[in-house]
Every structure is written in C-alpha cells, then in structure tokens.
Design a protein around this motif. Structure first.
Motif, PDB file in Angstrom:
ATOM      1  N   ILE A   1       0.838  -1.193   0.000  1.00  0.00           N
ATOM      2  CA  ILE A   1       0.000   0.000   0.000  1.00  0.00           C
ATOM      3  C   ILE A   1       0.880   1.253   0.000  1.00  0.00           C
ATOM      4  N   GLU A   2       0.307   2.330  -0.464  1.00  0.00           N
ATOM      5  CA  GLU A   2       1.047   3.579  -0.588  1.00  0.00           C
ATOM      6  C   GLU A   2       1.418   4.123   0.794  1.00  0.00           C
ATOM      7  N   SER A   3       2.661   4.574   0.917  1.00  0.00           N
ATOM      8  CA  SER A   3       3.171   5.108   2.177  1.00  0.00           C
ATOM      9  C   SER A   3       3.922   6.397   1.931  1.00  0.00           C
ATOM     10  N   GLN A   4       4.213   7.070   3.026  1.00  0.00           N
ATOM     11  CA  GLN A   4       5.010   8.284   2.969  1.00  0.00           C
ATOM     12  C   GLN A   4       5.957   8.251   4.165  1.00  0.00           C
ATOM     13  N   LEU A   5       7.153   8.754   3.968  1.00  0.00           N
ATOM     14  CA  LEU A   5       8.172   8.751   5.013  1.00  0.00           C
ATOM     15  C   LEU A   5       8.487  10.170   5.434  1.00  0.00           C
ATOM     16  N   THR A   6       8.595  10.383   6.743  1.00  0.00           N
ATOM     17  CA  THR A   6       9.072  11.645   7.289  1.00  0.00           C
ATOM     18  C   THR A   6      10.302  11.335   8.130  1.00  0.00           C
ATOM     19  N   VAL A   7      11.372  12.084   7.883  1.00  0.00           N
ATOM     20  CA  VAL A   7      12.612  11.917   8.636  1.00  0.00           C
ATOM     21  C   VAL A   7      12.764  13.135   9.529  1.00  0.00           C
ATOM     22  N   GLU A   8      12.881  12.882  10.839  1.00  0.00           N
ATOM     23  CA  GLU A   8      13.018  13.967  11.803  1.00  0.00           C
ATOM     24  C   GLU A   8      13.972  13.513  12.901  1.00  0.00           C
ATOM     25  N   ASP A   9      15.018  14.281  13.136  1.00  0.00           N
ATOM     26  CA  ASP A   9      16.048  13.930  14.109  1.00  0.00           C
ATOM     27  C   ASP A   9      16.578  12.530  13.799  1.00  0.00           C
ATOM     28  N   SER A  10      16.481  11.618  14.736  1.00  0.00           N
ATOM     29  CA  SER A  10      16.967  10.259  14.504  1.00  0.00           C
ATOM     30  C   SER A  10      15.803   9.266  14.409  1.00  0.00           C
ATOM     31  N   PHE A  11      14.655   9.765  13.961  1.00  0.00           N
ATOM     32  CA  PHE A  11      13.475   8.913  13.827  1.00  0.00           C
ATOM     33  C   PHE A  11      12.936   8.957  12.402  1.00  0.00           C
ATOM     34  N   LEU A  12      12.402   7.820  11.990  1.00  0.00           N
ATOM     35  CA  LEU A  12      11.692   7.721  10.720  1.00  0.00           C
ATOM     36  C   LEU A  12      10.229   7.459  11.038  1.00  0.00           C
ATOM     37  N   TYR A  13       9.358   8.228  10.409  1.00  0.00           N
ATOM     38  CA  TYR A  13       7.922   8.073  10.586  1.00  0.00           C
ATOM     39  C   TYR A  13       7.331   7.586   9.271  1.00  0.00           C
ATOM     40  N   PHE A  14       6.773   6.390   9.289  1.00  0.00           N
ATOM     41  CA  PHE A  14       6.105   5.840   8.121  1.00  0.00           C
ATOM     42  C   PHE A  14       4.605   5.993   8.332  1.00  0.00           C
ATOM     43  N   LYS A  15       3.924   6.500   7.329  1.00  0.00           N
ATOM     44  CA  LYS A  15       2.468   6.619   7.399  1.00  0.00           C
ATOM     45  C   LYS A  15       1.898   6.112   6.075  1.00  0.00           C
ATOM     46  N   ASP A  16       0.933   5.185   6.170  1.00  0.00           N
ATOM     47  CA  ASP A  16       0.335   4.670   4.939  1.00  0.00           C
ATOM     48  C   ASP A  16      -1.036   5.295   4.714  1.00  0.00           C
ATOM     49  N   ILE A  17      -1.605   5.016   3.558  1.00  0.00           N
ATOM     50  CA  ILE A  17      -2.875   5.647   3.189  1.00  0.00           C
ATOM     51  C   ILE A  17      -4.041   5.161   4.036  1.00  0.00           C
ATOM     52  N   ASN A  18      -3.855   4.064   4.761  1.00  0.00           N
ATOM     53  CA  ASN A  18      -4.902   3.577   5.661  1.00  0.00           C
ATOM     54  C   ASN A  18      -4.850   4.265   7.022  1.00  0.00           C
ATOM     55  N   GLY A  19      -3.869   5.147   7.207  1.00  0.00           N
ATOM     56  CA  GLY A  19      -3.746   5.864   8.464  1.00  0.00           C
ATOM     57  C   GLY A  19      -2.842   5.196   9.491  1.00  0.00           C
ATOM     58  N   ASN A  20      -2.268   4.058   9.150  1.00  0.00           N
ATOM     59  CA  ASN A  20      -1.341   3.390  10.066  1.00  0.00           C
ATOM     60  C   ASN A  20      -0.028   4.158  10.116  1.00  0.00           C
ATOM     61  N   GLU A  21       0.529   4.292  11.302  1.00  0.00           N
ATOM     62  CA  GLU A  21       1.778   5.022  11.472  1.00  0.00           C
ATOM     63  C   GLU A  21       2.779   4.181  12.248  1.00  0.00           C
ATOM     64  N   SER A  22       4.047   4.313  11.871  1.00  0.00           N
ATOM     65  CA  SER A  22       5.136   3.648  12.581  1.00  0.00           C
ATOM     66  C   SER A  22       6.239   4.662  12.820  1.00  0.00           C
ATOM     67  N   LYS A  23       6.768   4.637  14.022  1.00  0.00           N
ATOM     68  CA  LYS A  23       7.894   5.494  14.377  1.00  0.00           C
ATOM     69  C   LYS A  23       9.059   4.574  14.709  1.00  0.00           C
ATOM     70  N   ILE A  24      10.151   4.730  13.972  1.00  0.00           N
ATOM     71  CA  ILE A  24      11.293   3.848  14.157  1.00  0.00           C
ATOM     72  C   ILE A  24      12.538   4.690  14.404  1.00  0.00           C
ATOM     73  N   ASN A  25      13.247   4.374  15.470  1.00  0.00           N
ATOM     74  CA  ASN A  25      14.514   5.024  15.749  1.00  0.00           C
ATOM     75  C   ASN A  25      15.544   4.475  14.765  1.00  0.00           C
ATOM     76  N   THR A  26      16.389   5.335  14.237  1.00  0.00           N
ATOM     77  CA  THR A  26      17.360   4.885  13.238  1.00  0.00           C
ATOM     78  C   THR A  26      18.336   3.865  13.807  1.00  0.00           C
ATOM     79  N   SER A  27      18.519   3.843  15.117  1.00  0.00           N
ATOM     80  CA  SER A  27      19.410   2.848  15.720  1.00  0.00           C
ATOM     81  C   SER A  27      18.778   1.458  15.752  1.00  0.00           C
ATOM     82  N   SER A  28      17.501   1.358  15.422  1.00  0.00           N
ATOM     83  CA  SER A  28      16.806   0.064  15.417  1.00  0.00           C
ATOM     84  C   SER A  28      17.143  -0.776  14.198  1.00  0.00           C
ATOM     85  N   PHE A  29      17.701  -0.164  13.175  1.00  0.00           N
ATOM     86  CA  PHE A  29      18.007  -0.908  11.958  1.00  0.00           C
ATOM     87  C   PHE A  29      19.302  -1.687  12.148  1.00  0.00           C
TER      88      PHE A  29
END
Length: 156
Positions: free
Chosen positions: A84-112
């Motif tokens: 499904i279509e998503s959008q990424l926002t990068v802020e500080d050391s976090f990545l925010y993924f949001k898809d068109i269904n309204g689901n959101e994920s916040k991931i710290n870059t150190s988690s990869f």
C-alpha cells in the motif's frame, strides 16, 4: 533539526519479487553453485544410478520451488499491506512511516540492524530478513536524500 517528507511511494509486487530473488541469490550463492556443480556431475550418471537420479531430481526441482515459494508469498492476499502507498518523514533520529490507511510507525534509526541500497532504493533491515523499502525517487530533492543518508550513516 531538519524535517523532510518524501513523496508518497509504493512497493510494487513485481519489484519486491525481483528483490527477494536477488537477495536470496546473494545470500545463498554457495548453495546455488553447489547445486549446479552436483547437476553437472550427476546428470550423465542419472540414467544408470538411482542415487545420481535423486540428486538430479532434487537439483532440478530446487530452483523452481524457491521461485514458487517467493511468488506465493508476494502475491498472497495476506501480505497486501506490504504494497500500500506510504510516505516517510525523517526527523532527528526517527523515521515516521504513514500509509494511506492511516497506520503510522515510528522507528529510531538505531533500530536498523543493516541498511542496504540498490541503484533504485534503500532497504532498511529491522531484522535479518525483514526490511523497509524506500525508493530513491521518493525524495523531493537531492538535499533531502542526502539528509536521509546522513541521518542513517549511509555511504554512497
């Protein structure tokens, strides 16, 4: 603190299928070479030796079964959320993924655990076999892409 947002993007099923096959071939190259070697060695003996015939049969069935397994996984209805279509926002050391269904994920870059890239995309691994896909074309400017790479310590 710079905040960037990508264009909306979507992982296409055909691209994902291709990526899975490429990644499998890179990880299991030694097994592929071994099976090809066994096939080359045992094909001439397969008609007269039943053990050789079993090795040849296994070698001939192995690759189509692997391809079928990946194909079935990619095109399964249960895995539709990957595409499904998503959008990424990068802020500080976090990545925010949001898809068109309204689901959101916040991931710290150190988690990869690993960050990979191909010519067209970034693959952000949260475990050995599970990655988030971000196409390079999704970034609005080269500066945004460079900031993303700097945030994740990606060397081009």
């Amino acid at each position: 603190m710079q905040k960037i947002t990508t264009h909306p993007f979507r992982l296409e099923k055909a691209r994902y299928f291709s990526l899975l096959l490429q990644l499998y071939a890179r990880r299991k190259w030694y097994l592929i070479v071994l099976i090809i070697g066994v096939l080359a060695l045992y094909i001439p003996k397969a008609s007269s030796d039943s053990v050789a015939g079993v090795f040849v049969l296994f070698g001939l069935l192995y690759f189509p079964l692997i391809i079928f397994r990946f194909y079935r996984w990619v095109y399964s209805k249960e895995n539709a959320n990957y595409f499904i279509e998503s959008q990424l926002t990068v802020e500080d050391s976090f990545l925010y993924f949001k898809d068109i269904n309204g689901n959101e994920s916040k991931i710290n870059t150190s988690s990869f655990v690993k960050v990979g890239q191909t010519e067209k995309e970034y693959l952000l691994y949260v475990s050995q076999n599970n990655f988030s896909y971000i196409p390079k074309a999704a970034f609005k400017t080269d500066e945004d892409r460079e900031h993303f790479e700097k945030t994740l310590n990606i060397t081009s």
